[in-house]
Design a protein around this motif. Sequence first.
Motif, short mmCIF file in Angstrom:
data_model
loop_
_atom_site.label_atom_id
_atom_site.label_comp_id
_atom_site.label_asym_id
_atom_site.label_seq_id
_atom_site.Cartn_x
_atom_site.Cartn_y
_atom_site.Cartn_z
N MET A 8 8.72 -7.38 -15.27
CA MET A 8 7.70 -7.26 -14.24
C MET A 8 6.32 -7.28 -14.88
N LYS A 9 5.39 -8.03 -14.28
CA LYS A 9 4.04 -8.14 -14.83
C LYS A 9 3.00 -7.90 -13.74
N ILE A 10 1.86 -7.43 -14.17
CA ILE A 10 0.71 -7.30 -13.27
C ILE A 10 0.05 -8.66 -13.13
N THR A 11 -0.08 -9.12 -11.90
CA THR A 11 -0.60 -10.47 -11.66
C THR A 11 -2.01 -10.48 -11.08
N GLN A 12 -2.40 -9.37 -10.42
CA GLN A 12 -3.70 -9.37 -9.73
C GLN A 12 -4.19 -7.95 -9.55
N ILE A 13 -5.49 -7.77 -9.70
CA ILE A 13 -6.14 -6.48 -9.44
C ILE A 13 -7.29 -6.75 -8.49
N GLU A 14 -7.30 -6.02 -7.40
CA GLU A 14 -8.39 -6.20 -6.44
C GLU A 14 -9.01 -4.86 -6.09
N THR A 15 -10.30 -4.87 -5.87
CA THR A 15 -11.04 -3.69 -5.41
C THR A 15 -11.53 -3.94 -4.00
N ILE A 16 -11.50 -2.88 -3.20
CA ILE A 16 -11.90 -2.96 -1.80
C ILE A 16 -12.93 -1.87 -1.53
N ARG A 17 -14.05 -2.27 -0.96
CA ARG A 17 -15.09 -1.32 -0.58
C ARG A 17 -15.49 -1.55 0.88
N LEU A 18 -15.91 -0.47 1.53
CA LEU A 18 -16.33 -0.51 2.93
C LEU A 18 -17.73 0.03 3.04
N GLU A 19 -18.60 -0.70 3.74
CA GLU A 19 -19.99 -0.26 3.87
C GLU A 19 -20.08 1.09 4.56
N GLU A 20 -19.19 1.36 5.51
CA GLU A 20 -19.24 2.62 6.24
C GLU A 20 -18.91 3.81 5.35
N PHE A 21 -18.13 3.57 4.28
CA PHE A 21 -17.74 4.62 3.35
C PHE A 21 -18.17 4.19 1.94
N PRO A 22 -19.47 4.20 1.66
CA PRO A 22 -19.98 3.56 0.46
C PRO A 22 -19.61 4.25 -0.84
N ASN A 23 -19.09 5.46 -0.77
CA ASN A 23 -18.71 6.16 -1.99
C ASN A 23 -17.32 5.80 -2.49
N ILE A 24 -16.47 5.23 -1.63
CA ILE A 24 -15.08 5.02 -1.97
C ILE A 24 -14.86 3.62 -2.54
N CYS A 25 -14.11 3.57 -3.64
CA CYS A 25 -13.61 2.31 -4.19
C CYS A 25 -12.09 2.39 -4.22
N PHE A 26 -11.44 1.56 -3.41
CA PHE A 26 -10.00 1.42 -3.46
C PHE A 26 -9.65 0.33 -4.48
N VAL A 27 -8.47 0.47 -5.09
CA VAL A 27 -7.97 -0.57 -5.98
C VAL A 27 -6.52 -0.85 -5.62
N GLN A 28 -6.14 -2.11 -5.65
CA GLN A 28 -4.75 -2.51 -5.47
C GLN A 28 -4.30 -3.33 -6.67
N VAL A 29 -3.18 -2.93 -7.24
CA VAL A 29 -2.60 -3.61 -8.39
C VAL A 29 -1.34 -4.33 -7.92
N HIS A 30 -1.31 -5.65 -8.06
CA HIS A 30 -0.20 -6.48 -7.60
C HIS A 30 0.71 -6.85 -8.78
N THR A 31 2.01 -6.98 -8.48
CA THR A 31 2.96 -7.42 -9.50
C THR A 31 3.66 -8.69 -9.06
N ASP A 32 4.32 -9.33 -10.01
CA ASP A 32 5.05 -10.56 -9.71
C ASP A 32 6.36 -10.30 -8.96
N GLN A 33 6.70 -9.03 -8.75
CA GLN A 33 7.88 -8.68 -7.97
C GLN A 33 7.51 -8.16 -6.58
N GLY A 34 6.26 -8.31 -6.20
CA GLY A 34 5.84 -7.98 -4.85
C GLY A 34 5.38 -6.56 -4.62
N HIS A 35 5.40 -5.72 -5.64
CA HIS A 35 4.91 -4.35 -5.49
C HIS A 35 3.39 -4.33 -5.54
N ILE A 36 2.79 -3.50 -4.69
CA ILE A 36 1.34 -3.34 -4.66
C ILE A 36 1.03 -1.86 -4.79
N GLY A 37 0.43 -1.47 -5.89
CA GLY A 37 0.06 -0.08 -6.12
C GLY A 37 -1.36 0.18 -5.64
#
Length: 408
Positions: free
Chosen positions: A1-30
């Motif tokens: 299993m390998k990490i294929t993608q890392i994405e960050t998500i931010r919302l203007e309404e909640f400017p202090n929060i940074c979410f992160v999602q880590v994707h794998t080649d087996q379909g898991h998203i952390g």
Amino acid sequence: MKITQIETIRLEEFPNICFVQVHTDQGHIGLGETYFAAEAVEAWIHESGAPVLLGEDPLAIERHWQAMVGFIGSRSTGVENRGRSALDIALWDIFGQVTKQPIYQLLGGKCREKIKAYNTCAGYHYTRKRPKHASLPVDNWGVGDAQGPYEDLDGFLYHAGDLAESLVEEGFMGMKIWPFDLYAEATKGRYISPADLNKALEPFRQIRERVGNKIEIMVELHSLWDLPTAKQIAQALEEFEPFWYEDPINMDNLDALQEFARSTRVRTAASETLGTRWAFRDILERNAAGVIIYDPTFTGGISEGKRIATLAETYEVPVTPHDCVGPVSFAVDVHLTINAPNAFVQECVRAFYSGWYKELVTEVPLVKDGYVYPLEGPGLGTALRPEVFDREDMSKRVSRYQKPIVSA
């Protein structure tokens, strides 16, 4: 299993929060999260964190934690450690999904089925857009446009007795308030006049007159005071039997913190402002705090949160994770406190978990009759709601794994 993608998500309404999602080649998203300096954290994740993780096994959590230490920020709660915290949480979420176990089980299982809760008395307007930091500007105190029944910041400032009665009825063991902040902002924490001190004590009088000792009072001082003034405030408060004094001074001088702790019979709590076990070791070695408060989204993630709790246990000091931030942090906290033998209470904000948390994630830990219950699904047990990605104020940045080109 390998990490294929890392994405960050931010919302203007909640400017202090940074979410992160880590994707794998087996379909898991952390899923991970951190709070404050969200744009800077996002930049660090893609510039420094992603190159460490992309193409790698997501289950090598400890190896990745060590690799993301870097040359700076290793003992702070600065941008580097916040980014590392969010990524570490996402990796643990993947671990739980792969093993089909909740994170508390991966940490060693439950020490308890539920944990006592105290309410931090922030309100609905405490996090959305403004203010961007814990210490409110003077003109934002008591803005009063209640969005529901739990506008608890206005409550402790103006109706502390009613607020305390409400919290007792809901079973909370404690309530955290910060009526001194307004006066610290006026003097930079160097002085509080007798008249202002008397005004700041009024909520404590109202609480004790209304409910007596049916609820504990946690005093949040937000590291805003110098040592002499913090000691003056602590002395004035002792007649109200507070449960703890949290972050009375800056954590830059632990000898001064030790002096403060020795000056009062009330326990000192410290500190969400500290990063990694090494900073907490220094506090514990000096016996400078009777409660260790740490934020796993600031201090190094689930990996470091577990280690800090274990370290404090060796000193016979209880721990409680910080929560006055985002919904993923709350889920992480409860996994840790359900597991840690020396956890004794969980911070929560009823205006948050009953309100805007549910706008952002699919599941939130249950708070009922003064107790918090862990999420039972695999990993964190929660995920970002699909509609988060359809919001007009959402921004996303993506880093993808590029397979090496092998020459013939």
